[in-house]
Design a protein around this motif. Structure first.
Motif, PDB file in Angstrom:
ATOM      1  N   VAL A  31     -18.203 -13.951  31.292  1.00  0.00           N
ATOM      2  CA  VAL A  31     -19.522 -13.493  30.872  1.00  0.00           C
ATOM      3  C   VAL A  31     -19.491 -11.975  30.825  1.00  0.00           C
ATOM      4  O   VAL A  31     -18.873 -11.323  31.684  1.00  0.00           O
ATOM      5  CB  VAL A  31     -20.644 -14.017  31.814  1.00  0.00           C
ATOM      6  CG1 VAL A  31     -20.620 -13.361  33.185  1.00  0.00           C
ATOM      7  CG2 VAL A  31     -22.020 -13.819  31.179  1.00  0.00           C
ATOM      8  N   ASP A  36     -25.673 -14.578  25.243  1.00  0.00           N
ATOM      9  CA  ASP A  36     -25.336 -15.804  24.509  1.00  0.00           C
ATOM     10  C   ASP A  36     -24.998 -16.919  25.496  1.00  0.00           C
ATOM     11  O   ASP A  36     -25.522 -18.024  25.411  1.00  0.00           O
ATOM     12  CB  ASP A  36     -24.134 -15.527  23.593  1.00  0.00           C
ATOM     13  CG  ASP A  36     -23.708 -16.749  22.802  1.00  0.00           C
ATOM     14  OD1 ASP A  36     -24.588 -17.377  22.177  1.00  0.00           O
ATOM     15  OD2 ASP A  36     -22.511 -17.091  22.807  1.00  0.00           O
ATOM     16  N   PRO A  39     -28.269 -18.297  27.900  1.00  0.00           N
ATOM     17  CA  PRO A  39     -29.200 -19.228  27.235  1.00  0.00           C
ATOM     18  C   PRO A  39     -28.551 -20.597  26.977  1.00  0.00           C
ATOM     19  O   PRO A  39     -29.196 -21.631  27.112  1.00  0.00           O
ATOM     20  CB  PRO A  39     -29.545 -18.514  25.917  1.00  0.00           C
ATOM     21  CG  PRO A  39     -29.333 -17.066  26.216  1.00  0.00           C
ATOM     22  CD  PRO A  39     -28.183 -17.009  27.188  1.00  0.00           C
ATOM     23  N   GLY A 106     -26.246  -7.052  25.556  1.00  0.00           N
ATOM     24  CA  GLY A 106     -25.184  -7.659  24.742  1.00  0.00           C
ATOM     25  C   GLY A 106     -24.055  -6.676  24.462  1.00  0.00           C
ATOM     26  O   GLY A 106     -24.286  -5.479  24.284  1.00  0.00           O
ATOM     27  N   GLY A 109     -17.565  -7.248  22.858  1.00  0.00           N
ATOM     28  CA  GLY A 109     -16.665  -8.393  23.104  1.00  0.00           C
ATOM     29  C   GLY A 109     -17.414  -9.712  23.039  1.00  0.00           C
ATOM     30  O   GLY A 109     -16.945 -10.682  22.436  1.00  0.00           O
ATOM     31  N   GLY A 110     -18.618  -9.739  23.632  1.00  0.00           N
ATOM     32  CA  GLY A 110     -19.420 -10.961  23.601  1.00  0.00           C
ATOM     33  C   GLY A 110     -19.839 -11.310  22.188  1.00  0.00           C
ATOM     34  O   GLY A 110     -19.926 -12.474  21.820  1.00  0.00           O
ATOM     35  N   CYS A 113     -16.826 -12.822  20.427  1.00  0.00           N
ATOM     36  CA  CYS A 113     -16.453 -14.128  20.991  1.00  0.00           C
ATOM     37  C   CYS A 113     -17.642 -15.089  21.063  1.00  0.00           C
ATOM     38  O   CYS A 113     -17.571 -16.124  21.742  1.00  0.00           O
ATOM     39  CB  CYS A 113     -15.856 -13.945  22.385  1.00  0.00           C
ATOM     40  SG  CYS A 113     -14.375 -12.942  22.384  1.00  0.00           S
ATOM     41  N   LEU A 114     -18.709 -14.729  20.387  1.00  0.00           N
ATOM     42  CA  LEU A 114     -19.946 -15.520  20.360  1.00  0.00           C
ATOM     43  C   LEU A 114     -19.656 -17.000  20.103  1.00  0.00           C
ATOM     44  O   LEU A 114     -18.797 -17.333  19.279  1.00  0.00           O
ATOM     45  CB  LEU A 114     -20.751 -14.968  19.180  1.00  0.00           C
ATOM     46  CG  LEU A 114     -22.202 -15.318  19.018  1.00  0.00           C
ATOM     47  CD1 LEU A 114     -23.001 -14.752  20.179  1.00  0.00           C
ATOM     48  CD2 LEU A 114     -22.709 -14.725  17.700  1.00  0.00           C
ATOM     49  N   SER A 158     -21.679 -16.846  13.785  1.00  0.00           N
ATOM     50  CA  SER A 158     -22.862 -16.085  13.372  1.00  0.00           C
ATOM     51  C   SER A 158     -22.942 -14.681  13.965  1.00  0.00           C
ATOM     52  O   SER A 158     -24.035 -14.135  14.122  1.00  0.00           O
ATOM     53  CB  SER A 158     -24.136 -16.866  13.755  1.00  0.00           C
ATOM     54  OG  SER A 158     -24.070 -18.182  13.267  1.00  0.00           O
ATOM     55  N   GLY A 159     -21.805 -14.090  14.297  1.00  0.00           N
ATOM     56  CA  GLY A 159     -21.807 -12.728  14.818  1.00  0.00           C
ATOM     57  C   GLY A 159     -21.940 -11.717  13.685  1.00  0.00           C
ATOM     58  O   GLY A 159     -21.390 -11.914  12.600  1.00  0.00           O
ATOM     59  N   LYS A 223     -27.886  -8.207   5.691  1.00  0.00           N
ATOM     60  CA  LYS A 223     -28.116  -9.393   6.524  1.00  0.00           C
ATOM     61  C   LYS A 223     -29.343 -10.150   6.046  1.00  0.00           C
ATOM     62  O   LYS A 223     -30.359  -9.538   5.722  1.00  0.00           O
ATOM     63  CB  LYS A 223     -28.312  -8.920   7.969  1.00  0.00           C
ATOM     64  CG  LYS A 223     -28.688  -9.995   8.957  1.00  0.00           C
ATOM     65  CD  LYS A 223     -28.633  -9.444  10.373  1.00  0.00           C
ATOM     66  CE  LYS A 223     -29.051 -10.461  11.405  1.00  0.00           C
ATOM     67  NZ  LYS A 223     -28.838 -10.011  12.776  1.00  0.00           N
TER      68      LYS A 223
HETATM   69  C1  LIG Z   1     -32.803 -14.489  20.672  1.00  0.00           C
HETATM   70  C2  LIG Z   1     -31.387 -14.076  20.376  1.00  0.00           C
HETATM   71  C3  LIG Z   1     -31.094 -13.516  19.159  1.00  0.00           C
HETATM   72  C4  LIG Z   1     -29.791 -13.139  18.852  1.00  0.00           C
HETATM   73  N1  LIG Z   1     -29.531 -12.587  17.623  1.00  0.00           N
HETATM   74  C5  LIG Z   1     -28.262 -12.234  17.306  1.00  0.00           C
HETATM   75  C6  LIG Z   1     -27.994 -11.664  16.043  1.00  0.00           C
HETATM   76  O1  LIG Z   1     -28.874 -11.408  15.235  1.00  0.00           O
HETATM   77  N2  LIG Z   1     -26.685 -11.383  15.740  1.00  0.00           N
HETATM   78  C7  LIG Z   1     -25.666 -11.621  16.627  1.00  0.00           C
HETATM   79  O2  LIG Z   1     -24.514 -11.337  16.276  1.00  0.00           O
HETATM   80  N3  LIG Z   1     -25.915 -12.128  17.849  1.00  0.00           N
HETATM   81  C8  LIG Z   1     -27.173 -12.428  18.223  1.00  0.00           C
HETATM   82  N4  LIG Z   1     -27.449 -12.943  19.463  1.00  0.00           N
HETATM   83  C9  LIG Z   1     -26.342 -13.243  20.386  1.00  0.00           C
HETATM   84  C10 LIG Z   1     -25.987 -12.149  21.398  1.00  0.00           C
HETATM   85  O3  LIG Z   1     -27.117 -11.472  21.880  1.00  0.00           O
HETATM   86  C11 LIG Z   1     -25.009 -11.119  20.864  1.00  0.00           C
HETATM   87  O4  LIG Z   1     -24.072 -11.742  20.021  1.00  0.00           O
HETATM   88  C12 LIG Z   1     -24.294 -10.357  21.956  1.00  0.00           C
HETATM   89  O5  LIG Z   1     -23.439  -9.391  21.381  1.00  0.00           O
HETATM   90  C13 LIG Z   1     -23.438 -11.228  22.853  1.00  0.00           C
HETATM   91  O6  LIG Z   1     -22.812 -10.376  23.801  1.00  0.00           O
HETATM   92  P1  LIG Z   1     -22.873 -10.685  25.348  1.00  0.00           P
HETATM   93  O7  LIG Z   1     -22.091  -9.634  26.025  1.00  0.00           O
HETATM   94  O8  LIG Z   1     -24.256 -10.895  25.819  1.00  0.00           O
HETATM   95  O9  LIG Z   1     -22.082 -12.082  25.359  1.00  0.00           O
HETATM   96  P2  LIG Z   1     -21.991 -13.160  26.523  1.00  0.00           P
HETATM   97  O10 LIG Z   1     -23.193 -14.039  26.470  1.00  0.00           O
HETATM   98  O11 LIG Z   1     -21.659 -12.531  27.818  1.00  0.00           O
HETATM   99  O12 LIG Z   1     -20.712 -13.963  26.008  1.00  0.00           O
HETATM  100  C14 LIG Z   1     -20.714 -14.619  24.748  1.00  0.00           C
HETATM  101  C15 LIG Z   1     -19.438 -15.463  24.631  1.00  0.00           C
HETATM  102  O13 LIG Z   1     -18.300 -14.623  24.566  1.00  0.00           O
HETATM  103  C16 LIG Z   1     -17.422 -14.841  25.674  1.00  0.00           C
HETATM  104  N5  LIG Z   1     -16.979 -13.500  26.056  1.00  0.00           N
HETATM  105  C17 LIG Z   1     -17.760 -12.430  26.350  1.00  0.00           C
HETATM  106  N6  LIG Z   1     -17.003 -11.334  26.515  1.00  0.00           N
HETATM  107  C18 LIG Z   1     -15.713 -11.733  26.337  1.00  0.00           C
HETATM  108  C19 LIG Z   1     -14.462 -11.050  26.374  1.00  0.00           C
HETATM  109  N7  LIG Z   1     -14.379  -9.734  26.588  1.00  0.00           N
HETATM  110  N8  LIG Z   1     -13.338 -11.770  26.148  1.00  0.00           N
HETATM  111  C20 LIG Z   1     -13.412 -13.111  25.886  1.00  0.00           C
HETATM  112  N9  LIG Z   1     -14.559 -13.801  25.821  1.00  0.00           N
HETATM  113  C21 LIG Z   1     -15.698 -13.107  26.047  1.00  0.00           C
HETATM  114  C22 LIG Z   1     -18.250 -15.582  26.709  1.00  0.00           C
HETATM  115  O14 LIG Z   1     -17.451 -16.435  27.511  1.00  0.00           O
HETATM  116  C23 LIG Z   1     -19.202 -16.375  25.831  1.00  0.00           C
HETATM  117  O15 LIG Z   1     -18.584 -17.545  25.363  1.00  0.00           O
HETATM  118  C24 LIG Z   1     -28.752 -13.305  19.809  1.00  0.00           C
HETATM  119  C25 LIG Z   1     -29.067 -13.863  21.063  1.00  0.00           C
HETATM  120  C26 LIG Z   1     -30.358 -14.242  21.346  1.00  0.00           C
HETATM  121  C27 LIG Z   1     -30.664 -14.823  22.698  1.00  0.00           C
END
Ligand SMILES: Cc1cc2nc3c(=O)[nH]c(=O)nc-3n(C[C@H](O)[C@H](O)[C@H](O)COP(=O)(O)OP(=O)(O)OC[C@H]3O[C@@H](n4cnc5c(N)ncnc54)[C@H](O)[C@@H]3O)c2cc1C
Length: 321
Positions: A31, A36, A39, A106, A109-110, A113-114, A158-159, A223
């Motif tokens: 994490v 992502d 939720p 966010g 990397g996340g 890897c979404l 959908s990233g 977008k």
């Molecule tokens: C309401 C809502 C709207 C959103 N809208 C968008 C949008 O418009 N566009 C979009 O692109 N995203 C959207 N997101 C998704 C998210 O907010 C982003 O994609 C964000 O960048 C995810 O990053 P995070 O660090 O929170 O990921 P995390 O939730 O921490 O991780 C996401 C996934 O990646 C893996 N992961 C994380 N970091 C690494 C790493 N360094 N190496 C390997 N695996 C890893 C995790 O295990 C998990 O499977 C939305 C989310 C919500 C809740």
């Protein structure tokens, strides 16, 4: 909605994280910001008993125009003066992700890897139970393409950042039990909504590398989403052009949210061409031919396909005039 119980681990180095992962695999998730993963956990979507947080790994926080650490927050990427000046398309794409609050947590990397998203997957437990589950969570088949022979998951990647980084020619750094490696971002994703990418269990994404040559390109991102304030893309188009006067030395196009992986359009035969509206129309036609969305989000595939060509055309006009 409450999170399920899990053990939280907080390593402070990449080597420590990798060693921990080797011990816990396959019963853990990484994490980063959690916007992502958490939720999904709340919806009981494939939650695991161990979660390894990368938040304390300082070496994942580098931010320059050539190297972006996996733990860089989207809000920092969007506001970084050097990124904004050198790669405005990247800052712009970052600024269109989710909402300001979510971008404060966010990470890059996340985002790369979404987890793949789908109309049948991103639903409450009650909703999914009524359908009997899908391949990605406790079901026997993919409900998007139930008649396929391969039985793979058709949830959409959908990233927003991936297509922009792909057209800039970026690579990603990966660390795991077998050491470190670098993979071009166009080869990182795997066409299966469950597998998603080339990361083996226990491997993590450490950073993104952007080559010096990317500075010669003009790039942009368009977008399409239902609510501009927060939603995931139902279509995103990134393009980059290398112009010399009226000649297009190179053109790159990549799309998100229309397939299980970002869709890279092979345009090698459109290099070294004189820039014209006819050239733009040819590329829009190539996008229309290549992009074949399936019914995995709420908007119709036919509409998303047509809009892929429309946004490509608009973007290339903006980049070449
Ligand atoms: C309401 C809502 C709207 C959103 N809208 C968008 C949008 O418009 N566009 C979009 O692109 N995203 C959207 N997101 C998704 C998210 O907010 C982003 O994609 C964000 O960048 C995810 O990053 P995070 O660090 O929170 O990921 P995390 O939730 O921490 O991780 C996401 C996934 O990646 C893996 N992961 C994380 N970091 C690494 C790493 N360094 N190496 C390997 N695996 C890893 C995790 O295990 C998990 O499977 C939305 C989310 C919500 C809740």
């Amino acid at each position: 909605m409450l999170l399920p119980a899990f053990a939280l681990h907080q390593p402070t180095s990449v080597d420590g994280a990798v060693a921990l992962a080797a011990r816990l695999a396959p019963d853990f998730d990484w994490v980063a910001g959690g916007t992502d993963l958490l939720p999904n956990y709340k919806q009981r979507l494939n939650a695991r008993p161990h979660v390894v947080s990368l938040a304390r790994v300082a070496e994942l926080r580098d931010l320059s125009t050539s190297r972006i650490g996996a733990l860089v927050r989207l809000r920092d990427l969007e506001r970084d003066p050097a990124i904004r000046a050198t790669f405005p398309a990247l800052a712009d794409a970052a600024s269109q992700i989710a909402s300001t609050t979510l971008r404060e947590s966010g990470t890059v990397g996340g985002n790369l890897c979404l987890d793949n998203r789908c109309y049948y997957f991103n639903q409450s437990e009650l909703w999914r139970d009524a359908k009997g589950g899908c391949l990605k969570v406790a079901g026997p088949i993919c409900l998007v393409v139930p008649t396929q022979k391969e039985n793979i998951c058709w949830a959409a990647y959908s990233g927003d950042l991936a297509p922009v980084l792909q057209v800039l020619g970026a690579s990603v750094g990966i660390a795991g039990p077998d050491g470190r490696r670098t993979v071009p971002l166009v080869e990182f994703f795997q066409p299966d909504g469950i597998r998603r990418n080339v990361l083996a269990r226990g491997e993590l994404l450490t950073h993104v590398e952007i080559p010096e040559t990317a500075k010669a390109y003009r790039a942009g991102y368009r977008k399409l989403r239902q609510r501009d304030t927060i939603d995931f893309p139902i279509l995103g188009v990134a393009a980059a052009v290398h112009l010399e006067g009226d000649t297009v030395r190179d053109v790159r196009v990549s799309l998100t949210a229309v397939d299980t992986i970002p869709v890279w359009i092979d345009l090698a035969d459109e290099r070294d061409k004189r820039m014209s509206l006819a050239w733009i129309e040819r590329i829009a036609a190539r996008v229309l031919e290549r992009v074949q969305p399936v019914k995995n989000v709420s908007l119709r595939p036919g509409y998303r396909r047509k809009m892929a060509a429309v946004l490509t055309r608009r973007l290339l006009v903006a980049l070449t005039t």
